[in-house]
Design an enzyme around this catalytic site. Structure first.
Site, PDB file in Angstrom:
ATOM      1  NE  ARG A  60      -2.881  -0.238   3.357  1.00 31.76           N
ATOM      2  CZ  ARG A  60      -3.523   0.271   4.518  1.00 31.76           C
ATOM      3  NH1 ARG A  60      -4.863   0.341   3.839  1.00 31.76           N
ATOM      4  NH2 ARG A  60      -3.119   0.551   5.636  1.00 31.76           N
ATOM      5  CG  ASP A  61       3.498   4.326   1.680  1.00 30.70           C
ATOM      6  OD1 ASP A  61       3.171   5.015   0.775  1.00 30.70           O
ATOM      7  OD2 ASP A  61       4.153   4.912   2.407  1.00 30.70           O
ATOM      8  CB  ILE A  62       5.175   0.229  -3.801  1.00 28.94           C
ATOM      9  CG1 ILE A  62       5.118  -0.914  -3.135  1.00 28.94           C
ATOM     10  CG2 ILE A  62       6.233   0.744  -4.810  1.00 28.94           C
ATOM     11  CD1 ILE A  62       6.579  -1.365  -2.468  1.00 28.94           C
ATOM     12  CG  ASN A  66       8.394   3.459   1.516  1.00 31.22           C
ATOM     13  OD1 ASN A  66       9.103   4.175   2.484  1.00 31.22           O
ATOM     14  ND2 ASN A  66       7.201   3.688   1.554  1.00 31.22           N
TER      15      ASN A  66
END
Length: 216
Positions: A60-62, A66
């Protein structure tokens, strides 16, 4: 995470050290990556996300910040702080009272709307990351995070070729396929995305990384 324990009442975890920084830092320092380097990085990202998916985890937060570079040049996915189980019955964001969590510049429209998510949401973020690696720019640009939301939900990004004409047409098409607004129009699995990236190498459109060529 290698392990966890408690030392003098303090809970601690031991984690892998990735000294190469992040992909965002790499682009900030050196500019956009060569197509073969960007493809190699994304193939590593896909491998990590595919393993997470097999374990029932949606990231959900690529985004480039990150994705971490190991000392051997391999790229590894980190920061699973917003990840959720795909085994849950209702996988979505709660948008009430401004509760959205994520990064609008890399989040797909359905995530911004708080709709149920699946693997295609992370595939969108992979495409947004690849866009940044190739162009050094965001797929969508806006004056503020709040104005970014309607841009992502209603607009379409310009081709990476407008920023760098030397990017191969087929690679630009892969990026645009990942970034389509409707999930059904994107790649449905990591295998589909991997096959198209592999095909670019097989046809000589995107050379294999230098390390791979030396090894061969």
């Amino acid at each position: 995470i290698f392990g966890s324990e408690e030392i003098e009442g303090l809970p601690v975890i031991s984690m892998e050290l990735l000294p190469g920084g992040t992909l965002k830092e790499r682009v900030a320092a050196n500019g956009p990556m060569l197509p073969e380097e960007a493809v190699a990085a994304v193939m590593d990202i896909i491998g990590g996300l595919d393993a997470a998916q097999a374990a029932g985890v949606l990231h959900r937060d690529i985004k480039p910040s990150n994705c971490f570079i190991d000392d051997d040049g391999a790229v590894k996915v980190g920061d699973f702080g917003l990840s959720i189980s795909t085994l849950a019955r209702d996988v979505h964001h709660d948008l009430e009272a401004g509760a959205f969590q994520g990064t609008p510049q890399f989040a797909p429209p359905e995530q911004l709307r708080g709709e149920p998510l699946d693997i295609r949401a992370d595939i969108y973020a992979v495409g947004a990351t690849l866009y940044y690696l190739l162009s050094g720019r965001l797929a969508f640009e806006a004056a503020s995070p709040m104005s970014m939301v309607p841009a992502v939900m209603q607009g379409s990004p310009v081709s990476t070729k407008q920023h760098r004409p030397e990017i191969p047409d087929r690679l630009a098409l892969v990026v645009s396929t990942c970034l389509r607004r409707k999930p059904d129009d994107r790649y449905a699995t990591y295998d589909e995305l991997r096959r198209d990236l592999d095909a670019l190498r097989e046809r000589g459109v995107v050379p294999a990384p230098v390390v791979s060529r030396l090894g061969a």
